[in-house]
Design a protein around this motif. Sequence first.
Motif, mmCIF file in Angstrom:
data_model
loop_
_atom_site.group_PDB
_atom_site.id
_atom_site.type_symbol
_atom_site.label_atom_id
_atom_site.label_comp_id
_atom_site.label_asym_id
_atom_site.label_seq_id
_atom_site.Cartn_x
_atom_site.Cartn_y
_atom_site.Cartn_z
ATOM 1 N N SER A 1 3.473 107.183 -7.213
ATOM 2 C CA SER A 1 3.493 108.610 -7.561
ATOM 3 C C SER A 1 4.501 109.322 -6.672
ATOM 4 O O SER A 1 4.951 108.781 -5.651
ATOM 5 N N ASP A 2 4.827 110.550 -7.026
ATOM 6 C CA ASP A 2 5.742 111.334 -6.201
ATOM 7 C C ASP A 2 5.215 111.486 -4.783
ATOM 8 O O ASP A 2 5.955 111.313 -3.803
ATOM 9 N N ASP A 3 3.928 111.786 -4.643
ATOM 10 C CA ASP A 3 3.330 111.938 -3.310
ATOM 11 C C ASP A 3 3.388 110.633 -2.528
ATOM 12 O O ASP A 3 3.664 110.626 -1.324
ATOM 13 N N SER A 4 3.135 109.525 -3.206
ATOM 14 C CA SER A 4 3.187 108.219 -2.554
ATOM 15 C C SER A 4 4.598 107.918 -2.056
ATOM 16 O O SER A 4 4.776 107.417 -0.944
ATOM 17 N N VAL A 5 5.606 108.230 -2.853
ATOM 18 C CA VAL A 5 7.000 108.017 -2.443
ATOM 19 C C VAL A 5 7.306 108.834 -1.193
ATOM 20 O O VAL A 5 7.900 108.337 -0.237
ATOM 21 N N ARG A 6 6.886 110.081 -1.177
ATOM 22 C CA ARG A 6 7.141 110.947 -0.016
ATOM 23 C C ARG A 6 6.516 110.374 1.251
ATOM 24 O O ARG A 6 7.103 110.431 2.332
ATOM 25 N N ARG A 7 5.320 109.818 1.123
ATOM 26 C CA ARG A 7 4.639 109.252 2.288
ATOM 27 C C ARG A 7 5.288 107.965 2.783
ATOM 28 O O ARG A 7 5.054 107.553 3.916
ATOM 29 N N GLY B 1 8.243 107.626 3.565
ATOM 30 C CA GLY B 1 9.261 107.967 4.552
ATOM 31 C C GLY B 1 10.683 107.721 4.106
ATOM 32 O O GLY B 1 11.571 107.493 4.923
ATOM 33 N N LYS B 2 10.922 107.791 2.814
ATOM 34 C CA LYS B 2 12.271 107.567 2.300
ATOM 35 C C LYS B 2 13.158 108.800 2.431
ATOM 36 O O LYS B 2 14.335 108.754 2.131
ATOM 37 N N GLY B 3 12.577 109.900 2.853
ATOM 38 C CA GLY B 3 13.343 111.132 3.026
ATOM 39 C C GLY B 3 12.649 112.293 2.348
ATOM 40 O O GLY B 3 11.945 112.107 1.350
ATOM 41 N N ALA B 4 12.866 113.476 2.892
ATOM 42 C CA ALA B 4 12.196 114.676 2.383
ATOM 43 C C ALA B 4 12.603 115.012 0.955
ATOM 44 O O ALA B 4 11.862 115.664 0.232
ATOM 45 N N ASP B 5 13.779 114.559 0.546
ATOM 46 C CA ASP B 5 14.288 114.887 -0.788
ATOM 47 C C ASP B 5 14.012 113.778 -1.813
ATOM 48 O O ASP B 5 14.581 113.778 -2.898
ATOM 49 N N GLY C 1 23.912 93.849 -3.440
ATOM 50 C CA GLY C 1 24.767 95.023 -3.528
ATOM 51 C C GLY C 1 24.128 96.240 -4.178
ATOM 52 O O GLY C 1 24.812 97.230 -4.421
ATOM 53 N N TYR C 2 22.828 96.173 -4.458
ATOM 54 C CA TYR C 2 22.175 97.292 -5.126
ATOM 55 C C TYR C 2 20.939 97.737 -4.349
ATOM 56 O O TYR C 2 20.071 96.934 -4.056
ATOM 57 N N SER C 3 20.890 99.014 -4.040
ATOM 58 C CA SER C 3 19.703 99.620 -3.455
ATOM 59 C C SER C 3 19.774 101.109 -3.727
ATOM 60 O O SER C 3 20.851 101.706 -3.700
ATOM 61 N N THR C 4 18.623 101.700 -4.016
ATOM 62 C CA THR C 4 18.588 103.139 -4.298
ATOM 63 C C THR C 4 19.044 103.930 -3.090
ATOM 64 O O THR C 4 19.820 104.879 -3.220
ATOM 65 N N THR C 5 18.593 103.540 -1.911
ATOM 66 C CA THR C 5 18.963 104.264 -0.694
ATOM 67 C C THR C 5 20.480 104.231 -0.487
ATOM 68 O O THR C 5 21.092 105.265 -0.209
ATOM 69 N N SER C 6 21.107 103.055 -0.638
ATOM 70 C CA SER C 6 22.562 102.986 -0.454
ATOM 71 C C SER C 6 23.290 103.745 -1.562
ATOM 72 O O SER C 6 24.332 104.355 -1.316
ATOM 73 N N LEU C 7 22.752 103.746 -2.763
ATOM 74 C CA LEU C 7 23.354 104.499 -3.862
ATOM 75 C C LEU C 7 23.331 106.000 -3.555
ATOM 76 O O LEU C 7 24.351 106.698 -3.719
ATOM 77 N N ILE C 8 22.209 106.495 -3.075
ATOM 78 C CA ILE C 8 22.107 107.912 -2.713
ATOM 79 C C ILE C 8 23.065 108.240 -1.574
ATOM 80 O O ILE C 8 23.738 109.280 -1.596
ATOM 81 N N GLU C 9 23.175 107.347 -0.589
ATOM 82 C CA GLU C 9 24.098 107.578 0.525
ATOM 83 C C GLU C 9 25.543 107.628 0.036
ATOM 84 O O GLU C 9 26.326 108.465 0.491
ATOM 85 N N ARG C 10 25.914 106.739 -0.902
ATOM 86 C CA ARG C 10 27.281 106.757 -1.455
ATOM 87 C C ARG C 10 27.544 108.052 -2.208
ATOM 88 O O ARG C 10 28.624 108.632 -2.108
ATOM 89 N N ILE C 11 26.573 108.523 -2.966
ATOM 90 C CA ILE C 11 26.732 109.772 -3.703
ATOM 91 C C ILE C 11 26.921 110.931 -2.716
ATOM 92 O O ILE C 11 27.822 111.738 -2.872
#
Length: 163
Positions: free
Chosen positions: A61-67, A69-73, A147-157
């Motif tokens: 869930s959105d709340d679970s993702v926030r907990r 620690g992937k980032g406030a956004d 070569g694929y990760s959501t975190t690295s994709l967000i950092e590249r953006i």
Amino acid sequence: MLPENKKLLTIAEFQERRKSFPEGYRLVFTNGCYDILHPGHVDLLARARALGDGLIMGLNSDDSVRRLGKGADRPVNGQEQRAFVLAALESVDFIVIFDEDTPYELIRAVRPQVLVKGGDWSIDNIVGRDIVEEDGGEVCSLPLLEGYSTTSLIERIRSGLDK
């Protein structure tokens, strides 16, 4: 407003649907945030689905993702949007959103025969392993598409936006 998502179920709805599965049906379970769907996700889900007759996706869930620690956004996309995109994949048969920090109770409720995580998880650290193995099931850690990760994709953006 998004169209109806017929693959998105509550735990109770999934358990009711499961009653109609044929004898010997091999249910595969995986879970994750799947915030921004990328080729690594699609590859992992397709290979997970190939291990059985149906794939159930435990979606944080959105709340679970926030907990986590992937980032406030994070998440970038809300749970309904993430579920809608995942439902478009042929490899995903069922989606259940869970609000806990781990999918342990969801795994206990659905009792899959196969539990899958990406290769960044060692078998010993996969949540729910004890439940699946007690039932005689299989736990797999599948290699990730490099070569694929959501975190690295967000950092590249973000780095591109800073220019």
